[in-house]
Enzyme design. Structure first.
Site, PDB file in Angstrom:
ATOM      1  N   ASN A   4      46.217  38.004  40.587  1.00 39.80           N
ATOM      2  CA  ASN A   4      45.715  38.198  39.234  1.00 39.80           C
ATOM      3  C   ASN A   4      45.895  39.657  38.809  1.00 39.80           C
ATOM      4  OD1 ASN A   4      44.135  37.255  36.826  1.00 39.80           O
ATOM      5  ND2 ASN A   4      42.998  39.072  37.423  1.00 39.80           N
ATOM      6  N   GLU A   5      46.520  39.812  37.650  1.00 42.37           N
ATOM      7  CA  GLU A   5      46.645  41.118  36.998  1.00 42.37           C
ATOM      8  C   GLU A   5      47.037  42.239  37.970  1.00 42.37           C
ATOM      9  OE1 GLU A   5      43.043  41.683  34.725  1.00 42.37           O
ATOM     10  OE2 GLU A   5      43.674  40.230  33.251  1.00 42.37           O
TER      11      GLU A   5
ATOM     12  N   TYR B   9      43.921  40.146  25.919  1.00 45.98           N
ATOM     13  CA  TYR B   9      42.645  40.496  25.293  1.00 45.98           C
ATOM     14  C   TYR B   9      42.829  41.273  24.015  1.00 45.98           C
ATOM     15  CZ  TYR B   9      40.416  38.904  29.548  1.00 45.98           C
ATOM     16  OH  TYR B   9      39.981  38.134  30.591  1.00 45.98           O
TER      17      TYR B   9
ATOM     18  N   GLU C 220      43.833  33.728  30.798  1.00 42.69           N
ATOM     19  CA  GLU C 220      42.645  34.459  30.339  1.00 42.69           C
ATOM     20  C   GLU C 220      42.819  34.871  28.881  1.00 42.69           C
ATOM     21  OE1 GLU C 220      41.350  37.869  32.606  1.00 42.69           O
ATOM     22  OE2 GLU C 220      41.910  36.875  34.473  1.00 42.69           O
TER      23      GLU C 220
ATOM     24  N   TRP D 133      38.554  32.960  28.994  1.00 41.98           N
ATOM     25  CA  TRP D 133      37.790  33.870  29.858  1.00 41.98           C
ATOM     26  C   TRP D 133      36.538  34.254  29.109  1.00 41.98           C
ATOM     27  CZ3 TRP D 133      38.042  35.142  34.836  1.00 41.98           C
ATOM     28  CH2 TRP D 133      37.091  36.076  35.273  1.00 41.98           C
TER      29      TRP D 133
ATOM     30  N   GLU E  37      31.506  42.213  35.177  1.00 46.13           N
ATOM     31  CA  GLU E  37      32.714  42.688  34.533  1.00 46.13           C
ATOM     32  C   GLU E  37      33.149  44.021  35.132  1.00 46.13           C
ATOM     33  OE1 GLU E  37      35.014  41.356  32.776  1.00 46.13           O
ATOM     34  OE2 GLU E  37      36.093  43.265  32.649  1.00 46.13           O
ATOM     35  N   TRP E  38      33.360  44.001  36.442  1.00 42.80           N
ATOM     36  CA  TRP E  38      33.928  45.136  37.181  1.00 42.80           C
ATOM     37  C   TRP E  38      33.200  46.446  36.935  1.00 42.80           C
ATOM     38  CZ3 TRP E  38      36.073  42.510  40.742  1.00 42.80           C
ATOM     39  CH2 TRP E  38      36.737  41.309  40.454  1.00 42.80           C
TER      40      TRP E  38
HETATM   41  N1  LIG Z   1      45.962  52.028  30.083  1.00 39.41           N
HETATM   42  N2  LIG Z   1      45.296  53.057  30.324  1.00 39.41           N
HETATM   43  N3  LIG Z   1      43.925  53.087  30.396  1.00 39.41           N
HETATM   44  C1  LIG Z   1      43.256  54.348  30.571  1.00 39.41           C
HETATM   45  C2  LIG Z   1      41.767  54.169  30.828  1.00 39.41           C
HETATM   46  O1  LIG Z   1      41.504  52.863  31.213  1.00 39.41           O
HETATM   47  C3  LIG Z   1      40.194  52.504  30.981  1.00 39.41           C
HETATM   48  C4  LIG Z   1      39.920  51.070  31.375  1.00 39.41           C
HETATM   49  O2  LIG Z   1      41.150  50.326  31.449  1.00 39.41           O
HETATM   50  C5  LIG Z   1      41.031  48.967  31.622  1.00 39.41           C
HETATM   51  C6  LIG Z   1      42.169  48.185  31.391  1.00 39.41           C
HETATM   52  C7  LIG Z   1      42.090  46.833  31.542  1.00 39.41           C
HETATM   53  C8  LIG Z   1      40.873  46.244  31.897  1.00 39.41           C
HETATM   54  C9  LIG Z   1      40.791  44.800  31.993  1.00 39.41           C
HETATM   55  C10 LIG Z   1      39.645  44.061  32.134  1.00 39.41           C
HETATM   56  N4  LIG Z   1      40.061  42.797  32.057  1.00 39.41           N
HETATM   57  C11 LIG Z   1      39.175  41.602  32.064  1.00 39.41           C
HETATM   58  C12 LIG Z   1      39.311  41.013  33.430  1.00 39.41           C
HETATM   59  N5  LIG Z   1      40.628  40.401  33.616  1.00 39.41           N
HETATM   60  C13 LIG Z   1      40.453  39.647  34.828  1.00 39.41           C
HETATM   61  C14 LIG Z   1      39.035  39.169  34.828  1.00 39.41           C
HETATM   62  O3  LIG Z   1      38.466  39.545  36.055  1.00 39.41           O
HETATM   63  C15 LIG Z   1      38.342  39.906  33.683  1.00 39.41           C
HETATM   64  O4  LIG Z   1      37.079  40.380  34.088  1.00 39.41           O
HETATM   65  N6  LIG Z   1      41.367  42.739  31.939  1.00 39.41           N
HETATM   66  N7  LIG Z   1      41.833  43.968  31.867  1.00 39.41           N
HETATM   67  C16 LIG Z   1      39.761  47.020  32.143  1.00 39.41           C
HETATM   68  C17 LIG Z   1      39.828  48.395  31.993  1.00 39.41           C
END
Ligand SMILES: N=NNCCOCCOc1ccc(-c2cn(C[C@@H]3NC[C@@H](O)[C@H]3O)nn2)cc1
EC number: 3.2.1.21
Length: 450
Positions: free
Chosen positions: A165-166, A297, A354, A400, A407-408
Site C-alpha cells: 500500500n502506497e 484524496y 482508497e 476510505w 490516522e498515522w
Molecule cells: N509531498 N510532500 N509533503 C511534505 C510534507 O508532508 C506532510 C504530510 O504528507 C502526507 C502525505 C500523504 C499522506 C497520506 C495519508 N493518506 C491516508 C492514508 N492512506 C492509506 C490509509 O492508511 C490512510 O490512512 N494517504 N496519504 C499523509 C501525509
C-alpha cells in the site's frame, strides 16, 4: 436525465488497515511493528496517540462485518499485520495470527463479501527494522516468505491480493520527509527503500503465480494530482517532476520495466542519489499484474519555485475548500489522474482502493450529520464515473474508510470513517454518509440533482 449511473457489476466496497483498526497489539502472539515503536516515541504522533487499542477490531471484527453487510458492499479491503503472522518477521509462523485472519475472512465470506487483502500496509515487524528494514534486500526475501505463507494458507478464500500500500508513503514520506515510521530523513535511504518495496511487490506477484493461479494480485500506489499554474515551460516541468515522484516513480517500473529517466537524472544531478538496481530487478518488478489500486484524496495547482524543496515546486493555495485535515478538495484532479494513468499505462483494470475525506464531526443525538463528506463523495464518485465513461477501465470503488481509525501521525483526531468510533468505548455510530453511500450502492449511482 441527470443521473450518475454505474454498471451493475461495478464493485462497491470499503477499506481499512490492520494497524489503524485492530488494536490488541500485545495479543494473539503479535510481535512489535515499526508503528508501535514510532508512535511510542514522543512527538511523532499527535496527542501521543498509538494504535495500541485503535478501534478494537481484533475483538469486534464481527460487528465490523455486520456494518459492511448493512452497508451493502460486495468487497472489503483490509490488511494483514505481518507481525501477527511472523512476530519476528521471519522464522516460525504464529498460528494464532493466521487463525485470527481466517476468522475474519470466514465471516466476510459467510456474508457474501469478497475479501481484498493488503499484505503490507506499513506495519513492518520491528525485528526486521532492527536488521536494516526495507533498506536491506534481506527484507525483500522475508516479505516473500510472509507472502507465500499467507497465499498458501488462504488459497481458495482470498482471491484478490494487494502487495504494497502506497509505496511513496512507505519510502519517501517515512524515510525522507520523516513524517511516518520509522521517521528517517535521508533521500538515498528512501530511494533504496522505494526500490526494495517495488522488488518485494514483484517477488510476491511471481510467488502467487506459483501458488494460486485463480487469485488476482496488484498493488496500491498513492497518487495525488498536481496541475501547472501556467502554460510556461518551467511550470509544466516543475509539475512533471512533482507528479513523476508520486505516480511515475512507482508505476513506470511496474508497467514499463524502467524508472522515469528524467527523474533518475534529477536525483543524480541535484541530490547525488541513485537507485540500487541489480541485474534482473526490473524484470521481477514488472511481472504482469491483474489490477492496480489507485488511492486518491487531493490535488493542487503548482508552479516552478526555484529552490523550493526537492523539485523546485510551490503548491498554490487557490482557496479551494479543504477537508479538516487541510487537503484541498479537487475532484477534477481525480478525473484527470485516472485519464492520465489510462493514457500512460493502458487498460489495466483499476480499483479505487482508497478515496474519502477527513471531517471530524461528532455524534449529536445519536447521529453524525457529516454533510461535507457526502458532498466530497458525490463529486469524487462523479469524477470516477466521468473517467469510466471516458474509457478508463475502472472496476470498483472502495471508500476510505469504513470507520474512523488511527490516522498515522495525525492520531485519532482526523476522522475518515463512514462510521464514527468512540475510541474510549469503541462504540460505532453510522454517520449520515454511511446511509448515503448505502443508498448509492443500492441504486448503483445517484441523481446529480439530489
Ligand atoms: N509531498 N510532500 N509533503 C511534505 C510534507 O508532508 C506532510 C504530510 O504528507 C502526507 C502525505 C500523504 C499522506 C497520506 C495519508 N493518506 C491516508 C492514508 N492512506 C492509506 C490509509 O492508511 C490512510 O490512512 N494517504 N496519504 C499523509 C501525509
Amino acid at each position: 436525465m441527470n443521473k450518475i449511473q454505474f454498471p451493475q457489476d461495478f464493485i462497491w466496497g470499503a477499506a481499512t488497515a490492520s494497524y489503524q483498526i485492530e488494536g490488541a497489539v500485545n495479543e494473539g502472539g503479535r510481535g512489535a511493528s515499526i508503528w508501535d515503536t514510532f508512535s511510542q516515541q514522543p512527538g511523532n504522533v499527535k496527542n501521543g496517540d498509538t494504535g495500541a487499542t485503535a478501534c478494537n477490531s481484533y475483538h469486534l471484527y464481527k460487528e465490523d462485518v455486520s456494518l459492511l453487510k448493512e452497508l451493502g458492499v460486495s468487497s472489503y479491503r483490509f490488511s494483514m499485520a505481518w507481525p501477527r503472522i511472523f512476530p519476528e518477521g521471519t522464522g516460525s509462523v504464529n498460528q494464532e495470527g493466521l487463525d485470527y485472519y481466517h476468522r475474519l475472512v470466514d465471516e466476510l465470506l459467510e456474508n457474501n463479501i469478497e475479501p481484498m487483502c493488503t499484505l503490507y500496509h506499513w506495519d513492518l515487524p520491528q525485528a526486521l527494522q532492527d536488521q536494516g528494514g526495507w533498506e536491506v534486500r534481506e527484507t525483500v526475501d522475508a516479505f516473500n516468505e510472509y507472502a507465500k505463507t499467507v497465499f498458501e494458507s488462504f488459497k481458495g478464500k482470498i482471491t484478490k491480493w494487494i502487495t504494497i500500500n502506497e509505496p511513496w508513503c512507505a519510502s519517501f514520506l517515512s524515510n525522507y520527509l520523516g513524517v511516518h515510521a520509522p521517521g528517517k530523513k535521508d533521500l538515498q535511504i528512501a530511494t533504496t527503500i522505494a526500490h526494495h518495496l517495488l522488488l518485494a511487490h514483484g517477488r510476491a506477484v511471481q510467488s502467487l503465480r506459483q501458488i494460486d493461479g485463480d487469485a488476482e494480485i496488484g498493488y496500491a500506489p498513492n497518487a495525488g494530482w498536481s496541475e501547472a499554474y501556467s502554460s510556461s515551460e518551467e511550470d509544466k516541468q516543475a509539475v512533471r517532476r512533482a507528479n513523476g515522484w508520486h505516480i511515475e516513480w512507482f508505476m513506470d517500473p511496474v508497467f514499463k520495466g524502467e524508472y522515469p529517466d528524467f527523474l533518475v537524472q534529477w536525483f543524480k544531478e541535484q541530490e547525488n542519489v541513485t537507485v540500487p538496481i541489480q541485474d534482473g530487478d526490473l524484470e521481477i518488478i514488472s511481472s504482469p499484474i491483474d489490477f492496480v489500486g489507485i488511492n486518491y484524496y487531493t490535488g493542487n495547482i503548482a508552479r516552478y519555485d526555484e529552490g523550493n524543496g526537492l523539485f523546485h515546486v510551490e503548491n498554490l493555495n487557490f482557496n479551494y475548500d479543504h477537508t479538516d485535515i487541510g487537503w484541498p478538495i479537487y475532484p477534477e484532479g481525480f478525473y484527470k489522474l485516472l485519464k492520465y494513468i489510462s493514457d500512460r499505462y493502458g487498460s489495466v483494470p483499476i480499483y479505487i482502493t482508497e478515496n474519502g475525506a477527513c471531517y471530524n464531526d461528532g455524534v449529536e443525538n445519536g447521529r453524525v450529520n457529516d454533510v461535507k463528506r457526502i458532498s466530497y463523495m458525490k463529486t469524487h464518485i462523479a469524477s470516477v464515473n466521468r473517467a469510466l465513461h471516458s474509457g478508463v477501465n475502472i472496476k470498483g470503488y472502495l471508500a476510505w474508510s469504513l470507520m474512523d481509525n488511527f490516522e498515522w501521525a495525525e492520531g485519532y483526531d482526523m476522522r475518515f470513517g463512514l462510521v464514527h468510533v468512540d475510541f474510549d468505548t469503541f462504540e460505532r455510530t453510522e454517520k449520515d454518509s454511511y446511509y448515503w453511500y448505502r443508498d448509492t450502492i443500492k441504486k448503483a449511482g445517484y441523481d446529480l440533482s439530489e
